[in-house]
Enzyme design. Structure first.
Site, short mmCIF file in Angstrom:
data_model
loop_
_atom_site.label_atom_id
_atom_site.label_comp_id
_atom_site.label_asym_id
_atom_site.label_seq_id
_atom_site.Cartn_x
_atom_site.Cartn_y
_atom_site.Cartn_z
N LYS A 141 0.81 -1.22 0.00
CA LYS A 141 0.00 0.00 0.00
C LYS A 141 0.84 1.27 0.00
CE LYS A 141 -4.20 -2.13 1.61
NZ LYS A 141 -3.83 -3.53 1.89
C1 LIG Z 1 -4.48 -4.59 1.44
C2 LIG Z 1 -3.71 -5.85 1.33
C3 LIG Z 1 -4.14 -6.89 0.50
C4 LIG Z 1 -5.44 -6.85 -0.25
O1 LIG Z 1 -5.45 -5.87 -1.28
P1 LIG Z 1 -6.86 -5.38 -1.87
O2 LIG Z 1 -6.51 -4.26 -2.76
O3 LIG Z 1 -7.68 -4.95 -0.70
O4 LIG Z 1 -7.47 -6.53 -2.58
C5 LIG Z 1 -3.33 -8.00 0.40
N1 LIG Z 1 -2.18 -8.11 1.10
C6 LIG Z 1 -1.75 -7.14 1.92
C7 LIG Z 1 -0.49 -7.33 2.68
C8 LIG Z 1 -2.50 -5.98 2.06
O5 LIG Z 1 -2.06 -5.00 2.87
#
Ligand SMILES: *Cc1c(COP(=O)(O)O)cnc(C)c1O
Length: 469
Positions: free
Chosen positions: A114
């Protein structure tokens, strides 16, 4: 001409990039999408082979940003966003097996993918806010990683107050500490007595209250924000280029919760990237896996797992796929469908729509035992530790891949040290935090606990916004 953005529910007029960025959710409850998809010709993609990540980012993002930033400003913000990453390739590939690759997306400041979008989003916000001499209150709901990435990206920035809701007791210690140990005065953590879906419902209610929104200048940075999706499309392009695109097709396996990350892969595909397969990998919270098998999208109960950032039963970004790919961009049909879902927690799509989804998407649910076995197997066969979210992706990718001659890229969405207990239990090895986070468990924490109650949460956010003004 700049691209315009439309809502998936067709109830608001089209707007420009900056407006879509600050709105997050559209006023009709829908999500913003570009009116049409910019497309790369093959020779344009070929010309990007070997280019640095930042240059690929500038090319992918320019059509979405349009005239709201000059090319030089966009370059500058991209350079600043990725300057703090601890790998020069930003999103490096690591070979895991024959024609299998791990795409490491955890080299940013909070050790999860993210950061890649959030670091850019914070700089876009700052640039537009200072241009207009405005201030905002950023509200977010997190199952762990979004909040940390947002807090890290926005901490100490002028013109922003950041309030992050997380489900009390349902995120890892490292995730919590990454949020609660940030001392910046503009950062506030609210631990909600409920699940992530409860937090997300509170957020939707806050943002859906037009008067409140206006009064506090609320802005959302959840994965419903278009700015995050577009920034994530970049690494699909950079990874595919490294493996031979545009002359070779590539498959991706994506650990999924809110459907934002894998939707970014779909965006890259719509832009002309030759994507052979998008494999949606879920843990036991499998609403997406069930949908791609049956055409029925039905929320269940959230079950806690070792991959908490995917413990989600309502995948907000899924509405974008319904709108763009399955319902021919018919906003009124979507508005009806989402109303039905709101009421019954269930919706079903016709067979031809499901067929269309399956041409590109596959999906699998991975049980906890297989997550652990995958972490152990990857360590044994490569010497590499992976985190539980990434392991869900690896297991699903191996199960669903159709053609071993097509490179399979499995997204590694978090650093293994972020989920220490699960990794150690599965492998017997304790991954170390990078040096810059080594003293995390000795830093003081700052957090407030609140009931899962809209009025209480709203009152607190109003107070915080007033104090900042
Ligand atoms: C947010 C997240 C996901 C999922 O991603 P989405 O965009 O919500 O499908 C998977 N793995 C990690 C480590 C995350 O932080």
């Amino acid at each position: 001409m700049s691209l315009r953005y439309v809502s998936t529910r067709g109830g608001v007029p089209p707007c420009g990039f900056e407006a879509a960025l600050f709105a997050g959710l559209a006023a009709d409850g829908g999500l913003y999408l570009p009116e049409s998809w910019p497309r790369f010709e093959r020779d344009e993609l070929e010309a990007l082979q070997g280019a640095p990540y930042q240059e690929v980012a500038a090319r992918v993002l320019a059509p979405f940003v349009g005239e709201d930033l000059s090319p030089a400003e966009l370059d500058e913000l991209i350079a600043a966003a990725y300057a703090g990453f601890d790998h020069a390739a930003i999103a490096p590939l690591r070979q895991l097996g024959p024609n299998e690759w791990l795409l490491e997306l955890f080299h940013g400041p909070t050790l999860a993918f993210k950061d890649i979008a959030m670091q850019l989003l914070a700089r876009l916000f700052e640039r537009f806010l200072s241009r207009r001499e405005r201030a905002v209150t950023i509200v977010g709901a997190t199952s762990g990683d979004t909040g940390a990435a947002a807090i890290e990206a926005f901490a100490g920035r002028a013109r922003t107050t950041v309030v992050i809701l997380h489900p009390h007791g349902r995120i890892s210690d490292v995730q919590r500490r990454q949020m609660t140990t940030v001392a910046a005065a503009n950062v506030h953590n609210l631990a909600i007595e409920g699940t992530f879906d409860d937090c997300q419902a509170l957020l939707k209610a806050l943002l859906g209250d037009a008067a409140l929104r206006e009064r506090l200048n609320l802005a959302a940075i959840n994965s419903i924000n278009w700015g995050r999706i577009m920034a994530q499309a970049v690494y699909y392009v950079s990874a595919a280029l490294a493996l031979g695109a545009p002359w070779r097709r590539v498959a991706f396996a994506v650990p999924s919760g809110n459907f934002g990350d894998v939707y970014a892969g779909y965006v890259a595909h719509r832009m002309g990237l030759p994507v052979a397969q998008l494999i949606v990998a879920t843990n036991r919270n499998d609403i997406l896996a069930r949908f791609f098998q049956t055409g029925v999208y039905q929320a269940g109960e959230v079950v806690p797992t070792t991959s908490p950032s995917m413990d989600i039963q309502v995948a907000s970004n899924f509405e974008r796929l319904l709108f763009d790919h399955l319902y021919g961009r018919d906003g009124r049909a979507l508005a009806r469908l989402m109303e039905e879902f709101q009421e019954h927690r269930r919706l079903a799509v016709p067979d031809d729509a499901l067929g269309r989804a399956r041409e590109l998407f596959d999906a699998a649910r991975v049980e906890e035992a297989e997550v652990a076995a995958t972490m152990a197997d990857v360590l044994r066969s490569t010497g590499q530790l992976i985190d539980p979210h990434s392991a869900v992706g690896v297991a699903a990718g191996r199960r669903c891949r159709q053609d071993p001659a097509i490179p399979l890229v499995m997204l590694a969405t978090a650093h293994p040290a972020k989920f220490l207990d699960a990794v150690r239990a599965a492998t017997g090895v304790a991954p170390a935090l990078p040096a810059r986070l080594a003293d995390l468990d000795r830093r003081p924490e700052r957090c407030e606990r609140l009931p899962n109650h809209l009025a209480a949460v709203q009152r607190r956010i109003e107070q915080l916004a007033r104090e900042a003004a």
